[in-house]
Structures are given as C-alpha cells and as structure tokens.
Design a protein around this motif. Structure first.
Motif, PDB file in Angstrom:
ATOM      1  N   PRO A   2       0.850  -1.044   0.093  1.00 54.97           N
ATOM      2  CA  PRO A   2      -0.104   0.038  -0.089  1.00 54.97           C
ATOM      3  C   PRO A   2       0.815   1.231   0.034  1.00 54.97           C
ATOM      4  O   PRO A   2       0.447   2.231  -0.766  1.00 54.97           O
ATOM      5  CB  PRO A   2      -0.727  -0.178   1.241  1.00 54.97           C
ATOM      6  CG  PRO A   2      -0.961  -1.613   1.582  1.00 54.97           C
ATOM      7  CD  PRO A   2       0.421  -2.162   0.960  1.00 54.97           C
ATOM      8  N   SER A   6       0.603   4.027  -3.014  1.00 56.93           N
ATOM      9  CA  SER A   6       0.047   5.449  -2.402  1.00 56.93           C
ATOM     10  C   SER A   6       1.104   6.341  -2.953  1.00 56.93           C
ATOM     11  O   SER A   6       0.779   7.373  -3.551  1.00 56.93           O
ATOM     12  CB  SER A   6       0.223   5.437  -0.913  1.00 56.93           C
ATOM     13  OG  SER A   6      -0.321   6.737  -0.392  1.00 56.93           O
ATOM     14  N   ASP A  24      -9.911   3.161  -1.921  1.00 59.99           N
ATOM     15  CA  ASP A  24     -10.111   2.157  -0.952  1.00 59.99           C
ATOM     16  C   ASP A  24      -8.530   1.752  -0.455  1.00 59.99           C
ATOM     17  O   ASP A  24      -8.524   1.062   0.586  1.00 59.99           O
ATOM     18  CB  ASP A  24     -10.739   0.920  -1.480  1.00 59.99           C
ATOM     19  CG  ASP A  24     -12.179   1.312  -1.613  1.00 59.99           C
ATOM     20  OD1 ASP A  24     -12.816   2.498  -1.030  1.00 59.99           O
ATOM     21  OD2 ASP A  24     -12.854   0.803  -2.417  1.00 59.99           O
ATOM     22  N   LYS A  25      -7.483   1.767  -1.460  1.00 61.57           N
ATOM     23  CA  LYS A  25      -6.258   1.507  -1.214  1.00 61.57           C
ATOM     24  C   LYS A  25      -5.640   2.634  -0.662  1.00 61.57           C
ATOM     25  O   LYS A  25      -4.567   2.190  -0.051  1.00 61.57           O
ATOM     26  CB  LYS A  25      -5.686   0.837  -2.475  1.00 61.57           C
ATOM     27  CG  LYS A  25      -6.643  -0.276  -3.325  1.00 61.57           C
ATOM     28  CD  LYS A  25      -6.330  -1.571  -2.543  1.00 61.57           C
ATOM     29  CE  LYS A  25      -7.315  -2.624  -3.254  1.00 61.57           C
ATOM     30  NZ  LYS A  25      -7.180  -4.028  -2.264  1.00 61.57           N
TER      31      LYS A  25
END
Length: 195
Positions: A2, A6, A24-25
């Motif tokens: 993640p 990101s 959501d991630k």
C-alpha cells in the motif's frame, strides 16, 4: 504494498476516473479536474503514464486488442508516444481475423511511432495443442479432449490457452465424482476488451 502504491498514485485524483476503488487502497484523493473532455482525457493519460512510470522497468501486456474501445486505443497511443513513462515495453496481442480496419490502422500508426516488432503466431496443430494441454494439466490427455478444445476455440491459440488453463479444475472435479467420460466443452469463456 500500500505504501508503494500510495507514493506512485500521489495526489492524482484523475486516476479515480479509471479505477474508482483506488481510494479504498490509498485513501482520499483530490477530485478529478472538471474541464473539456479532451483536457480531462489528457490529464487522465498523464496520470496513468506517471503511475506506470513509478514501476519501470515495466512490461505491460494487453491482450485482445481487437476488442479494445476507442478510449483504450487512445491511451495506448499516448503511452507509446509519451516520453514520461520511462523504460516501458508494451506487448499487444491481437487476433488478425477479428481486427476491424479502424483498429488495424491505429495499431499500424503505433508501430510507426515507436520501435516495434510484429510477431505472427500460427494456430496450433493438434500435436502442439495436445502437448500444451498436457503440460497445463500435468498429465497425458486423450485425443477426444484435444478435439473438444480445438473445436470450442475454433483452433485459436489465445482462446485455447484460456480454455486449457480453466480445464484442470473441471476435470479433477469429474474424476473425484467418479465420472469416467469426458463432457465436451461448450465454448471458450471470453471477456470484453480492455477499457
């Protein structure tokens, strides 16, 4: 990971037009910019290029380009012509027999825009198909199964690979149930094109 995703996404809210689940991630992203359609598309394409550039060197494989819509072909064209992606290799698979003149022209233009190589794959003969299916299943196969797969896929190598890869679970399940005879395939599972 993640954190890597990101960092690659950054604050590129444009990407949510293509993948709404990104929030959501990676958490909240700024809203995509509202502008003329051409401007919105360019901003989305730039964001996709920057995202892919975060993972270079990268091999991007696009299957079934004969089914790709105009937006997908435009994105592909942008990625081919864009210098911001870095070390990106794109492999596009297309079935010549299903390619319409518009997509054929677009692909030809892309081939002139970047270093490209065209590789034609012939259809598999029965012996090669039998070998492929045997390798995928991990055991010898009978000629009835090979003929059924060939018939269901119209001898197309891409469909054959898809069907053969789906085949082991069904065959093992029939064995477990004590079914000794082969049930012919109804046809390959296909999906719409990318985009």
């Amino acid at each position: 990971d993640p954190a890597t995703l990101s960092a690659a996404v950054g604050n590129r809210g444009e990407l949510t037009r293509l993948v709404p689940e990104l929030v959501d991630k990676v958490g909240a992203l700024r809203a995509p910019t509202r502008a003329e359609a051409g401007t919105e598309q360019r901003m989305l394409f730039e964001s996709v290029a920057m995202l892919l550039g975060a993972w270079t060197p990268l091999l991007l494989v696009l299957d079934d380009l004969h089914w790709a819509d105009e937006a997908t072909m435009a994105l592909l064209g942008y990625l081919v012509r864009c210098g911001d992606v870095g070390n990106l290799v794109i492999v596009g698979a297309v079935r010549d027999t299903d390619l319409d003149p518009l997509r054929a022209g677009l692909l030809a233009d892309l081939g002139r825009s970047a270093e490209s190589t065209r590789l034609h794959l012939d259809r598999l003969g029965r012996k090669d198909l039998s070998s492929l299916v045997s390798d995928l299943l991990g055991s010898a196969v009978d000629s009835e199964l090979v003929e059924s797969i060939a018939s269901a896929t119209d001898d197309r190598i891409t469909s054959t690979t898809t069907v053969a890869a789906q085949r082991p679970l069904g065959r093992r399940a029939r064995r477990a149930a004590g079914a000794a005879r082969h049930t012919p395939l109804r046809g390959p599972r296909t999906r719409p094109g990318v985009g």
